[in-house]
Design a protein around this motif. Structure first.
Motif, PDB file in Angstrom:
ATOM      1  N   LEU A  59       0.830  -1.205   0.000  1.00  0.00           N
ATOM      2  CA  LEU A  59       0.000   0.000   0.000  1.00  0.00           C
ATOM      3  C   LEU A  59       0.864   1.255   0.000  1.00  0.00           C
ATOM      4  CD1 LEU A  59      -2.905   0.975   0.076  1.00  0.00           C
ATOM      5  CD2 LEU A  59      -2.806   0.865   2.563  1.00  0.00           C
ATOM      6  N   GLU A  60       1.929   1.227   0.795  1.00  0.00           N
ATOM      7  CA  GLU A  60       2.856   2.373   0.830  1.00  0.00           C
ATOM      8  C   GLU A  60       3.555   2.550  -0.512  1.00  0.00           C
ATOM      9  OE1 GLU A  60       5.381   1.548   4.143  1.00  0.00           O
ATOM     10  OE2 GLU A  60       3.786   1.924   5.609  1.00  0.00           O
ATOM     11  N   ALA A  61       3.904   1.445  -1.167  1.00  0.00           N
ATOM     12  CA  ALA A  61       4.552   1.523  -2.477  1.00  0.00           C
ATOM     13  C   ALA A  61       3.612   2.132  -3.517  1.00  0.00           C
ATOM     14  CB  ALA A  61       5.009   0.141  -2.923  1.00  0.00           C
ATOM     15  N   VAL A  62       2.346   1.719  -3.481  1.00  0.00           N
ATOM     16  CA  VAL A  62       1.366   2.279  -4.422  1.00  0.00           C
ATOM     17  C   VAL A  62       1.159   3.763  -4.147  1.00  0.00           C
ATOM     18  CG1 VAL A  62      -1.059   2.230  -5.107  1.00  0.00           C
ATOM     19  CG2 VAL A  62       0.207   0.100  -4.881  1.00  0.00           C
ATOM     20  N   GLN A  63       1.070   4.135  -2.866  1.00  0.00           N
ATOM     21  CA  GLN A  63       0.894   5.558  -2.520  1.00  0.00           C
ATOM     22  C   GLN A  63       2.097   6.372  -2.985  1.00  0.00           C
ATOM     23  OE1 GLN A  63      -1.956   7.016  -1.230  1.00  0.00           O
ATOM     24  NE2 GLN A  63      -0.841   8.817  -1.901  1.00  0.00           N
ATOM     25  N   ALA A  64       3.303   5.819  -2.864  1.00  0.00           N
ATOM     26  CA  ALA A  64       4.503   6.509  -3.341  1.00  0.00           C
ATOM     27  C   ALA A  64       4.448   6.705  -4.851  1.00  0.00           C
ATOM     28  CB  ALA A  64       5.757   5.729  -2.946  1.00  0.00           C
ATOM     29  N   LEU A  65       3.961   5.697  -5.582  1.00  0.00           N
ATOM     30  CA  LEU A  65       3.819   5.828  -7.034  1.00  0.00           C
ATOM     31  C   LEU A  65       2.793   6.897  -7.401  1.00  0.00           C
ATOM     32  CD1 LEU A  65       3.879   2.069  -8.113  1.00  0.00           C
ATOM     33  CD2 LEU A  65       5.617   3.810  -8.600  1.00  0.00           C
ATOM     34  N   VAL A  66       1.682   6.935  -6.670  1.00  0.00           N
ATOM     35  CA  VAL A  66       0.661   7.957  -6.918  1.00  0.00           C
ATOM     36  C   VAL A  66       1.229   9.343  -6.650  1.00  0.00           C
ATOM     37  CG1 VAL A  66      -1.547   8.884  -6.100  1.00  0.00           C
ATOM     38  CG2 VAL A  66      -1.308   6.436  -6.503  1.00  0.00           C
ATOM     39  N   ASP A  67       1.949   9.480  -5.534  1.00  0.00           N
ATOM     40  CA  ASP A  67       2.547  10.782  -5.193  1.00  0.00           C
ATOM     41  C   ASP A  67       3.568  11.213  -6.250  1.00  0.00           C
ATOM     42  OD1 ASP A  67       0.994  10.862  -2.913  1.00  0.00           O
ATOM     43  OD2 ASP A  67       2.600  10.135  -1.591  1.00  0.00           O
ATOM     44  N   ASP A  68       4.405  10.279  -6.710  1.00  0.00           N
ATOM     45  CA  ASP A  68       5.384  10.597  -7.751  1.00  0.00           C
ATOM     46  C   ASP A  68       4.693  11.019  -9.045  1.00  0.00           C
ATOM     47  OD1 ASP A  68       7.564  10.100  -6.145  1.00  0.00           O
ATOM     48  OD2 ASP A  68       7.890   8.055  -6.900  1.00  0.00           O
ATOM     49  N   HIS A  69       3.645  10.296  -9.405  1.00  0.00           N
ATOM     50  CA  HIS A  69       2.897  10.628 -10.626  1.00  0.00           C
ATOM     51  C   HIS A  69       2.307  12.033 -10.525  1.00  0.00           C
ATOM     52  CE1 HIS A  69       0.570   9.923 -14.244  1.00  0.00           C
ATOM     53  NE2 HIS A  69      -0.505  10.380 -13.610  1.00  0.00           N
ATOM     54  N   THR A  70       1.704  12.339  -9.376  1.00  0.00           N
ATOM     55  CA  THR A  70       1.111  13.666  -9.181  1.00  0.00           C
ATOM     56  C   THR A  70       2.183  14.748  -9.217  1.00  0.00           C
ATOM     57  OG1 THR A  70      -0.648  12.693  -7.847  1.00  0.00           O
ATOM     58  CG2 THR A  70      -0.315  15.061  -7.635  1.00  0.00           C
ATOM     59  N   ASP A  71       3.324  14.495  -8.561  1.00  0.00           N
ATOM     60  CA  ASP A  71       4.397  15.491  -8.512  1.00  0.00           C
ATOM     61  C   ASP A  71       5.038  15.726  -9.874  1.00  0.00           C
ATOM     62  OD1 ASP A  71       4.005  15.920  -5.835  1.00  0.00           O
ATOM     63  OD2 ASP A  71       5.601  14.542  -5.195  1.00  0.00           O
TER      64      ASP A  71
END
Length: 154
Positions: free
Chosen positions: A6-18
């Motif tokens: 879940l943390e890995a997916v959230q990190a990917l979402v945050d990177d995509h948004t950034d």
């Protein structure tokens, strides 16, 4: 294992948004609303940018709990409720609504007014949730931050 994924997916979402200026700017607009944090902001970005809604009413109906007379974007008949359309998204939004009803001056006043008028507390929270969705839709469509003083200026 599940938390790490879940943390890995959230990190990917945050990177995509950034890495996408438009999404990053939209997230800033959404999180300028008191009660909307990054979790709800991500959900609202996915809903509002991942679908083609023409107004805020079908968004509120799609997220659940909000009745409306008709919505061509939502595949339901006249006057039917959409309570179980997106329970996970609706749950996140419900928690954000409880926070906003306490800390956002406009939504708190709206909630208090409804309760004083005799509306049940859960029903009043549903109305606040609908208004919060309208605010989220509005800041993204107008491409501007939430202005707490808007009602005073208007």
């Amino acid at each position: 294992m599940l938390n790490g994924g879940l943390e890995a997916v959230q990190a990917l979402v945050d990177d995509h948004t950034d890495n996408h200026p438009d999404l990053k700017r939209d997230m800033e607009y959404l999180t300028s609303i008191k009660g909307v944090g990054t979790a709800v902001g991500n959900t609202m970005l996915a809903v509002l940018r991942g679908n083609h809604f023409r107004s805020a009413e079908p968004v509120a109906a799609w997220l659940g709990g909000c009745r409306m007379k008709s919505a061509p974007e939502v595949q339901y008949g006249e006057g039917q409720g959409c309570q179980n359309v997106a329970p996970r998204r609706g749950a996140k939004l419900y928690i954000a609504t409880m926070v906003a009803a306490k800390h956002n001056p406009h939504l708190k006043a709206f909630y208090d007014r409804l309760v004083l008028a005799g509306k049940a507390k859960r029903s009043a929270l549903g109305s606040v949730m609908r208004k919060l969705v309208h605010i989220c839709f509005g800041v993204l469509m107008k491409q501007q931050r939430y202005d707490e003083n808007y009602a005073v200026a208007a």
